[in-house]
Design an enzyme around this catalytic site. Structure first.
Site, short mmCIF file in Angstrom:
data_model
loop_
_atom_site.label_atom_id
_atom_site.label_comp_id
_atom_site.label_asym_id
_atom_site.label_seq_id
_atom_site.Cartn_x
_atom_site.Cartn_y
_atom_site.Cartn_z
N CYS A 224 0.83 -1.20 0.00
CA CYS A 224 0.00 0.00 0.00
C CYS A 224 0.87 1.25 0.00
O CYS A 224 1.35 1.69 1.05
CB CYS A 224 -0.94 0.00 1.21
SG CYS A 224 -2.04 1.44 1.23
N CYS B 160 -0.56 4.13 2.02
CA CYS B 160 -0.37 3.99 3.48
C CYS B 160 1.07 4.27 3.87
O CYS B 160 1.33 4.94 4.86
CB CYS B 160 -0.70 2.58 3.95
SG CYS B 160 -2.11 1.80 3.21
N ASP B 161 2.01 3.71 3.14
CA ASP B 161 3.40 3.66 3.62
C ASP B 161 4.38 4.52 2.83
O ASP B 161 5.50 4.75 3.31
CB ASP B 161 3.91 2.20 3.55
CG ASP B 161 3.07 1.27 4.42
OD1 ASP B 161 2.50 1.76 5.41
OD2 ASP B 161 2.97 0.08 4.10
#
Ligand code: NAP
Length: 346
Positions: A167, A170-171
């Site tokens: 992701c 997300c990261d």
């Protein structure tokens, strides 16, 4: 007999538990079992959030030291099992544990078992647990989520959270990825979108695709081809993630799909964009599923499924947004939909 049974333990499940518990419906949550099988599949309790590190985009958790708040909310023995607290925002495992605690505070009951089968042909509905018991329930909220697909390499597993991620949104902004070359594996819309997103932080993003033509939509293909910081590597698959304990990921070995020799590319991050699989195997033939396995929600802006009184929330019915906040939002909707459904029965 239960009035509401919630299956799952990510943001959608806990939000629907908070709402139905506050509505005095005494929900029971089947949060899943801690089994080796679930670990291998990527379906352990607490969902995908539990597999991420910092979460910076969940409203309500701005950058700041949340230690004291967390100490109050989560029992010491549970906290000790978690990774160190992130100073920026909140970590994924902390966020989902806080949601769980919030559901518990309103009286939610929790069972650490999987639901392995359902019978929606008779009312009340019957659910069968991995522990071999059966329960009856008037309504069900399915929030079993989806799992990111990985290649299944041992090295990929070794470097998860240390340079391997599924992701980018997300990261991707984490310090370890900043100003370093990165790779995205896959050729669909997700992979191109992730590559595009990563160019905010990285001077060079390699998009590795197993064929010589992207699957992504035309506009996304154009974006990838024209982007000066996206370098598409055609006809190759990820064969090995390279790295060490101190630095995490340092590179990758790519295998050719057209018989050319292997190559190694230096990168600080490898992002898998090869699709997701919804956790709906136990629902096959019991409820309408899309061809890709996601639950069909036939009424726009409602969480109803093809079975009255059965609602779907979060990634299990969402192959598009897949964010913790959108899952929590539909969890709230499913809680309210279940409440209204139960009121209509009375
Ligand atoms: P997808 O369309 O199924 O694409 C998966 C990609 O991964 C494909 O290119 C596939 O290669 C590759 N792949 C699969 N297994 C692989 C393996 N073992 N090794 C190497 N490569 C592998 O999945 P997605 O990109 O997540 O998209 C899912 C849905 O969401 C699509 O309908 C998409 O349009 C939609 N979506 C839309 C947007 C947007 O519009 N902004 C953004 C994200 C997602 P092949 O092409 O060779 O099969």
């Amino acid at each position: 007999m239960e009035r509401v049974t919630i299956i799952g333990s990510g943001p959608a499940a806990w939000t629907s538990a908070i709402y139905t518990a506050r509505a005095q419906l005494e929900p029971v949550v089947y949060e899943g079992a801690m089994t080796a099988e679930n670990q291998a599949l990527g379906t352990l309790p607490m969902g995908q959030l539990a597999l991420t590190t910092e979460v910076e985009n969940f409203p309500g958790f701005p950058i700041g030291d949340l230690e004291a708040y967390l100490d109050n909310a989560i029992a010491k023995d549970r906290r000790m099992m978690m990774p160190p607290h992130a100073k920026a925002g909140v970590s994924g495992p902390e966020l989902v544990e806080l949601m769980r605690q919030q559901a518990v505070n309103f009286g939610t009951r929790i069972l650490s078992e999987d639901i392995v089968d359902v019978d929606f042909n008779t009312k009340p509905y019957k659910l069968f647990t991995s522990g071999g018991t059966a329960l009856e329930t008037q309504s069900v909220i399915i929030a079993t989520g989806a799992r990111a697909n990985y290649m299944g390499l041992e090295s990929e597993n070794r470097f998860k959270n240390r340079g391997v991620s599924a992701c980018a949104v997300c990261d991707g902004g984490l310090p370890r990825f900043r100003n370093k070359p990165l790779a995205v594996i896959g050729g669909g819309d997700s992979a191109v979108e992730e590559a595009d997103y990563l160019t905010k932080f990285s001077p060079m993003v390699y998009l590795v695709h197993r064929r010589n033509e992207l699957r992504a939509s035309k506009i996304m293909v154009k974006r990838a081809m024209e982007h000066e910081r996206i370098n598409i590597i055609w006809n190759r698959v990820l064969a090995e993630v390279l790295g060490n304990d101190a630095d995490g990921v340092t590179g990758m070995t790519l295998k050719s799909t057209i018989g050319e020799p292997d190559i190694q590319v230096a990168v600080a991050g490898v992002f898998l964009g090869i699709g997701h699989t919804p956790n709906t195997a136990f629902l096959k033939g019991k409820i309408d599923l899309q061809p890709n396995g996601y639950i069909v929600r036939p009424v726009p802006f409602r969480t109803n499924t093809s079975v009255p009184g059965v609602f779907a929330a979060g990634d299990v019915a969402d192959d598009y947004y897949r964010q913790a906040i959108s899952a929590a939002g539909t969890g709230c909707m499913a809680g309210l939909d279940a409440e209204r459904y139960l009121a209509s029965l009375e």
